[in-house]
Design an enzyme around this catalytic site. Structure first.
Site, PDB file in Angstrom:
ATOM      1  N   SER A  52       1.013  -1.159  -0.150  1.00  0.00           N
ATOM      2  CA  SER A  52      -0.029  -0.054   0.063  1.00  0.00           C
ATOM      3  C   SER A  52       0.659   1.266   0.081  1.00  0.00           C
ATOM      4  O   SER A  52       0.362   2.478  -0.128  1.00  0.00           O
ATOM      5  CB  SER A  52      -1.066   0.067   1.280  1.00  0.00           C
ATOM      6  OG  SER A  52      -2.099  -0.915   1.025  1.00  0.00           O
ATOM      7  N   LYS A  55      -0.093   3.525  -2.456  1.00  0.00           N
ATOM      8  CA  LYS A  55      -1.246   4.762  -2.602  1.00  0.00           C
ATOM      9  C   LYS A  55      -0.694   6.270  -2.282  1.00  0.00           C
ATOM     10  O   LYS A  55      -1.424   7.144  -2.391  1.00  0.00           O
ATOM     11  CB  LYS A  55      -2.116   4.399  -1.132  1.00  0.00           C
ATOM     12  CG  LYS A  55      -2.894   3.113  -1.497  1.00  0.00           C
ATOM     13  CD  LYS A  55      -3.771   3.043  -0.405  1.00  0.00           C
ATOM     14  CE  LYS A  55      -4.715   1.728  -0.829  1.00  0.00           C
ATOM     15  NZ  LYS A  55      -4.186   0.463  -0.280  1.00  0.00           N
ATOM     16  N   SER A 107      -5.873   3.510   4.315  1.00  0.00           N
ATOM     17  CA  SER A 107      -5.317   2.524   3.396  1.00  0.00           C
ATOM     18  C   SER A 107      -6.610   1.801   2.395  1.00  0.00           C
ATOM     19  O   SER A 107      -6.638   0.775   2.076  1.00  0.00           O
ATOM     20  CB  SER A 107      -4.744   1.461   3.822  1.00  0.00           C
ATOM     21  OG  SER A 107      -3.555   1.069   2.781  1.00  0.00           O
ATOM     22  N   LYS A 208       3.255   6.505   5.580  1.00  0.00           N
ATOM     23  CA  LYS A 208       2.249   5.581   4.822  1.00  0.00           C
ATOM     24  C   LYS A 208       2.714   4.172   5.421  1.00  0.00           C
ATOM     25  O   LYS A 208       3.856   3.811   5.210  1.00  0.00           O
ATOM     26  CB  LYS A 208       2.228   5.663   3.297  1.00  0.00           C
ATOM     27  CG  LYS A 208       1.024   4.726   2.825  1.00  0.00           C
ATOM     28  CD  LYS A 208      -0.482   5.257   3.029  1.00  0.00           C
ATOM     29  CE  LYS A 208      -1.353   4.206   2.515  1.00  0.00           C
ATOM     30  NZ  LYS A 208      -1.576   2.890   3.572  1.00  0.00           N
TER      31      LYS A 208
END
Length: 326
Positions: A52, A55, A107, A208
């Site tokens: 992720s 992202k 997420s 993140k």
């Protein structure tokens, strides 16, 4: 006062090679968040799944293409995405801003698909935008096949290039605000940032999280301390919280923020002056301070030049020079 610096007129060509894709293995990179220079790393150029952390680029691509003010209609495809979710319902209208918070803090794979369809016309169209943006940013070892980071054998990047992704994202004020938020209230509920260091430690400013079975735990963090800014990225690291704490602390101890060029006007060649509009600062270790050199790259025709800072002859930072010819 007119200062002097040696100048070069040149056309520079950089030819870069990268390793082939590697099986999942622990890798990390620590970069200067101002210049993108690699300060410390291991397997930092190995092409690996990033889960992720994808992202980060999804959010930046969307904001650059569409901003944050749109109202997005959630499709059935977006609402049916597998994996982590913010529980979007098909047919509902959601602000792009809320989707971006759901993307970065929670997420949400459904948020990723909704944003992709809104800006790209389709998920596939948006992925093309992500890859084109990566090419323009010089991320030559990065390939996206989806906007969420779900596993695909071709969906790969490196620890170093993922750190650069976060650097470019943090240059966007809207995205930095979103990813540094610890708790987002959206009316009838609230989302807490999954990034534990951002929630609890002052030096961790934004970042993140990511995880898939194939990629393992992935993590990206921007740290700031005493005017110094560094980004840490780890791939497939089961102890990533502690790794990020330790790597950032080590770099903050080892590197000083040094103004290597003062702002002002410099005499670079007979009849040519160049103005550096603001001081140029870089992170340097004690040993590196002895090996810094400078060059001014002046175009043959009209246009701005470049002030280049080099370490052992290798460029590590640059700034625009306003050229005055007489």
């Amino acid at each position: 006062m007119i200062k002097r610096i040696s100048a070069i007129m040149a056309v520079l060509l950089f030819v870069c090679t990268f390793p082939a894709a590697a099986s999942a293995a622990q890798a990390y990179a620590v970069i200067d968040a101002e210049t993108g220079r690699l300060l410390k790393g291991a397997n930092e150029d190995a092409r690996l799944p990033i889960a992720s952390l994808t992202k980060i680029w999804t959010a930046l691509t969307y904001i650059d293409a569409a901003g944050t003010d749109a109202a997005v209609t959630v499709s059935k495809n977006a609402s049916n995405q597998e994996g982590s979710s913010i529980y979007l319902r098909s047919g509902e209208k959601v602000s792009a801003e809320k989707l971006l918070y759901g993307l970065m803090l929670r997420s949400g794979n459904d948020a990723a698909a909704a944003l992709a369809e809104d800006a790209g016309g389709s998920v596939e169209g948006f992925v093309d935008m992500m890859n084109e943006k990566a090419r323009l940013a010089g991320l030559e070892s990065t390939v996206f096949t989806n906007p969420s980071g779900l596993h695909d054998d071709l969906h790969l990047s490196t620890a170093y290039e993922t750190a650069l992704m976060l650097k470019y994202a943090m240059d966007n004020n809207s995205l930095k605000k979103i990813s540094s938020t610890t708790l987002y209230n959206y009316g009838d509920g609230a989302w807490q940032n999954k990034h534990r260091l951002v929630r609890g430690e002052g030096e961790a400013v934004a970042g993140k999280t990511g995880f898939t079975k194939t990629a393992g735990r992935t993590l990206a963090t921007l740290f700031e301390k005493d005017g110094k800014r560094v980004i840490v990225v780890t791939l497939n690291d089961g102890d990533d919280w502690n790794t990020h704490r330790n790597l950032s602390a080590e770099v903050f101890r080892s590197y000083k923020k040094v103004i290597v060029a003062e702002q002002g006007t410099y005499q670079v060649l007979p009849g040519i002056r160049a103005e550096l509009e603001k001081p140029l600062a870089v992170l340097l270790s004690e040993k590196e301070m002895e090996d810094v050199s400078h060059a001014a790259i002046i175009p043959r025709g009209a246009g701005d030049g470049i002030w280049q800072v080099r370490l052992d002859g290798v460029p590590i930072a640059a700034a625009k020079l306003k050229i005055e010819r007489r």
